[in-house]
Design a protein around this motif. Sequence first.
Motif, PDB file in Angstrom:
ATOM      1  N   SER A 276       3.543   5.707  -5.709  1.00  0.00           N
ATOM      2  CA  SER A 276       3.398   5.776  -7.164  1.00  0.00           C
ATOM      3  C   SER A 276       2.283   6.729  -7.555  1.00  0.00           C
ATOM      4  CB  SER A 276       3.109   4.373  -7.725  1.00  0.00           C
ATOM      5  OG  SER A 276       4.183   3.496  -7.446  1.00  0.00           O
ATOM      6  N   GLN A 277       1.156   6.674  -6.814  1.00  0.00           N
ATOM      7  CA  GLN A 277       0.022   7.542  -7.125  1.00  0.00           C
ATOM      8  C   GLN A 277       0.348   9.008  -6.897  1.00  0.00           C
ATOM      9  OE1 GLN A 277      -2.964   6.813  -8.450  1.00  0.00           O
ATOM     10  NE2 GLN A 277      -2.369   4.679  -8.695  1.00  0.00           N
ATOM     11  N   SER A 278       1.231   9.293  -5.942  1.00  0.00           N
ATOM     12  CA  SER A 278       1.570  10.687  -5.645  1.00  0.00           C
ATOM     13  C   SER A 278       2.337  11.345  -6.786  1.00  0.00           C
ATOM     14  CB  SER A 278       2.394  10.763  -4.361  1.00  0.00           C
ATOM     15  OG  SER A 278       3.649  10.120  -4.531  1.00  0.00           O
ATOM     16  N   LYS A 279       2.923  10.533  -7.688  1.00  0.00           N
ATOM     17  CA  LYS A 279       3.673  11.070  -8.816  1.00  0.00           C
ATOM     18  C   LYS A 279       2.797  11.338 -10.035  1.00  0.00           C
ATOM     19  CE  LYS A 279       7.798   8.514  -7.376  1.00  0.00           C
ATOM     20  NZ  LYS A 279       8.791   7.475  -7.760  1.00  0.00           N
ATOM     21  N   ILE A 280       1.520  10.953  -9.952  1.00  0.00           N
ATOM     22  CA  ILE A 280       0.606  11.114 -11.091  1.00  0.00           C
ATOM     23  C   ILE A 280      -0.227  12.369 -10.902  1.00  0.00           C
ATOM     24  CG2 ILE A 280      -1.299  10.091 -12.374  1.00  0.00           C
ATOM     25  CD1 ILE A 280      -0.277   7.357 -11.508  1.00  0.00           C
ATOM     26  N   MET A 281      -0.177  13.256 -11.857  1.00  0.00           N
ATOM     27  CA  MET A 281      -0.956  14.489 -11.827  1.00  0.00           C
ATOM     28  C   MET A 281      -2.197  14.329 -12.699  1.00  0.00           C
ATOM     29  SD  MET A 281       0.979  16.219  -9.837  1.00  0.00           S
ATOM     30  CE  MET A 281       0.226  17.850  -9.939  1.00  0.00           C
ATOM     31  N   THR A 282      -3.328  14.803 -12.200  1.00  0.00           N
ATOM     32  CA  THR A 282      -4.571  14.713 -12.960  1.00  0.00           C
ATOM     33  C   THR A 282      -5.109  16.101 -13.248  1.00  0.00           C
ATOM     34  OG1 THR A 282      -5.868  14.562 -10.903  1.00  0.00           O
ATOM     35  CG2 THR A 282      -5.171  12.491 -11.926  1.00  0.00           C
ATOM     36  N   LYS A 283      -5.927  16.191 -14.249  1.00  0.00           N
ATOM     37  CA  LYS A 283      -6.523  17.458 -14.647  1.00  0.00           C
ATOM     38  C   LYS A 283      -8.025  17.296 -14.742  1.00  0.00           C
ATOM     39  CE  LYS A 283      -6.419  20.955 -18.323  1.00  0.00           C
ATOM     40  NZ  LYS A 283      -5.849  21.301 -19.657  1.00  0.00           N
TER      41      LYS A 283
ATOM     42  N   LEU B 219       0.827  -1.207   0.000  1.00  0.00           N
ATOM     43  CA  LEU B 219       0.000   0.000   0.000  1.00  0.00           C
ATOM     44  C   LEU B 219       0.861   1.256   0.000  1.00  0.00           C
ATOM     45  CD1 LEU B 219      -2.842  -1.003   2.489  1.00  0.00           C
ATOM     46  CD2 LEU B 219      -3.043  -0.663   0.021  1.00  0.00           C
ATOM     47  N   GLU B 220       1.938   1.242   0.767  1.00  0.00           N
ATOM     48  CA  GLU B 220       2.849   2.392   0.787  1.00  0.00           C
ATOM     49  C   GLU B 220       3.481   2.613  -0.581  1.00  0.00           C
ATOM     50  OE1 GLU B 220       5.721   1.844   3.833  1.00  0.00           O
ATOM     51  OE2 GLU B 220       4.304   2.103   5.480  1.00  0.00           O
ATOM     52  N   SER B 221       3.863   1.514  -1.258  1.00  0.00           N
ATOM     53  CA  SER B 221       4.441   1.624  -2.594  1.00  0.00           C
ATOM     54  C   SER B 221       3.424   2.170  -3.583  1.00  0.00           C
ATOM     55  CB  SER B 221       4.941   0.249  -3.053  1.00  0.00           C
ATOM     56  OG  SER B 221       5.454   0.316  -4.363  1.00  0.00           O
ATOM     57  N   LEU B 222       2.169   1.711  -3.452  1.00  0.00           N
ATOM     58  CA  LEU B 222       1.113   2.198  -4.343  1.00  0.00           C
ATOM     59  C   LEU B 222       0.840   3.671  -4.121  1.00  0.00           C
ATOM     60  CD1 LEU B 222      -1.044   1.551  -6.456  1.00  0.00           C
ATOM     61  CD2 LEU B 222      -2.572   0.891  -4.589  1.00  0.00           C
ATOM     62  N   MET B 223       0.810   4.096  -2.853  1.00  0.00           N
ATOM     63  CA  MET B 223       0.590   5.507  -2.537  1.00  0.00           C
ATOM     64  C   MET B 223       1.723   6.375  -3.080  1.00  0.00           C
ATOM     65  SD  MET B 223      -0.903   5.298   1.360  1.00  0.00           S
ATOM     66  CE  MET B 223      -0.850   7.085   1.536  1.00  0.00           C
TER      67      MET B 223
END
Length: 234
Positions: free
Chosen positions: A113-120, A107-111
Amino acid sequence: MFDYKVKLDVFQGPLDLLLYLIKELEIDIYDIPMKVLSKQYMDYIASMKALEINVASEYLVMASELLKIKSKMLLPEPPISDEGDPRDELVGQLLEYQNYKAYAESLESLMASQSKIMTKAPQEMQEIDIASSTLNVDIQDLIHAFNKMEQRIKMKEEASFVIHRDTMSHEEASDYLNRQFNYKHQMSLHEVFETLEGRHRIVTVFIVVLEHIKNHVITIGRRDDDTIVLERPA
């Protein structure tokens, strides 16, 4: 046999410490040598006390449990026993904690990875009135050309197994089209789209092409060999 000294690392409880010792000593978790494990565990407790570190009560409870299991294993086995292996409960606790720890790390690894993705936020697209624009090419020809571009992208993605997460805004698509016409004032529809990858980019640029045709920024026509071409007036 073992000559191992425990380092005073930070552990999140006695089970965490036991898993660390099992890994470092290369012990089979299903066949724990209680004499070795309990000795290393007690050495850790002694080191904490020597450094005047407060030993949490849960560590002391686990220490007594280890000594209890060790003492049971030293007793001669009765002819008939229904108690089973005295280590079974400890092994069950260790396996369960090991699973929870693995899930937490995932879960920490997934979080991360998700923190590096920017959405619009979704952008509302203006409806294009194709019928109001005078075209030298039928709209069905454009749709057919677009479908061919889309099929080309699908084939490329299936061959390379690459997932493109990046998207293209309406402004970026307009800039891309302008840069294409900076090199020559006339291009085939295939030349416009051939460097684009990803269905979203193709669709966005296609919408900009329709807008430019409607606003007479570019014109569209057909060559003798039925190639659809776009042209920007000089």
